[in-house]
Design an enzyme around this catalytic site. Structure first.
Site, short mmCIF file in Angstrom:
data_model
loop_
_atom_site.label_atom_id
_atom_site.label_comp_id
_atom_site.label_asym_id
_atom_site.label_seq_id
_atom_site.Cartn_x
_atom_site.Cartn_y
_atom_site.Cartn_z
N HIS A 186 23.18 92.06 -22.31
CA HIS A 186 22.82 92.01 -23.73
C HIS A 186 21.71 93.00 -24.07
O HIS A 186 20.91 93.39 -23.22
CB HIS A 186 22.37 90.59 -24.12
N LYS A 245 4.74 86.37 -18.90
CA LYS A 245 4.86 86.75 -17.49
C LYS A 245 3.51 87.17 -16.90
O LYS A 245 3.18 86.82 -15.76
CB LYS A 245 5.89 87.87 -17.33
N GLU A 262 22.20 83.25 -18.71
CA GLU A 262 21.15 83.79 -17.85
C GLU A 262 20.73 82.76 -16.81
O GLU A 262 20.97 81.55 -16.97
CB GLU A 262 19.95 84.19 -18.73
#
Length: 227
Positions: A8, A97, A86
């Site tokens: 994607h 993150k 996913e």
């Protein structure tokens, strides 16, 4: 025969550097443009498809629609299935993150992200953002819906869809497009190409770039390349 994978386009949480997994986020304008470019490239190269497979997450579905529209094939059947979702990032989903690395240490986060068979911490099934509370997964047994996955588990749940849907379509002569996610496509590529557990850690699929896998008439791997 040829099988085309497309990850994607660049998503809102790609842009924010957040763990996404099964959280449903949209494409950015960059992601839309990537999908348009992929569709135009397929059109220019003369690629025609009989069926497209995608996940049940918005970013993949929209990418698939844009790619097919730009390649003048929006009319072909599309099959949406959760097994192409996913990888589920568990309790990390929605977290930054960089901040997660600062909290748990770079090494631990690297293990969670890159280990083939070590999963991040589970997401509580009672969490409002859990797939257990999302009606698109209502027909899946609760013990099958993941709370966290590593790449090994991602392959284990994607493989039945390859064996039951994608491979039979190809063997029947259909030209197949798969629009999904970085890790679900990496998992399938590992199986198709025969990539080792160690080597798959460095096998990346960029957003919006058509990856062509050439297979023989028995679906044995021959070569792969990007358009």
């Amino acid at each position: 025969m040829e099988l085309v994978f497309i990850r994607h386009g660049f998503s809102e949480w790609n842009a924010k550097n957040l763990f996404t997994g099964w959280r449903d986020v949209n494409l950015t304008e960059r992601g839309v443009e990537e999908a348009k470019a992929a569709g135009k490239k397929l059109l220019d190269k003369g690629y025609e498809f009989d069926i497209a497979f995608t996940s049940v997450l918005t970013r993949a579905i929209k990418t698939c629609n844009i790619v097919l529209e730009e390649s003048h094939q929006l009319w072909i059947p599309q099959v949406k299935n959760w097994r192409l979702n996913e990888r589920h990032y568990g309790a990390l989903q929605g977290l930054d993150k960089k901040a997660t690395a600062e909290q748990y240490g770079d090494e631990q986060v690297h293990i969670w992200r890159r280990s083939y068979d070590i999963s991040p911490p589970d997401l509580d099934p009672q969490d409002p953002n859990s797939a257990h509370n999302d009606r698109r997964y209502a027909n899946i047994p609760s013990d099958v819906v993941p709370n966290a996955e590593n790449l090994k588990l991602t392959l284990e749940r994607a493989l039945p869809f390859w064996e039951d849907q994608i491979a039979p379509a190809m063997l029947s002569g259909k030209r197949v497009l798969v629009v999904a996610h970085g890790n679900s496509l990496r998992a399938l590529a590992k199986h198709i190409i025969g990539i080792s557990d160690a080597e798959i850690m460095d096998f990346e699929i960029p957003t919006g770039q058509p990856l062509v896998l050439k297979l023989d008439d028995k679906l044995n791997y021959v070569e792969h390349y990007y358009l």
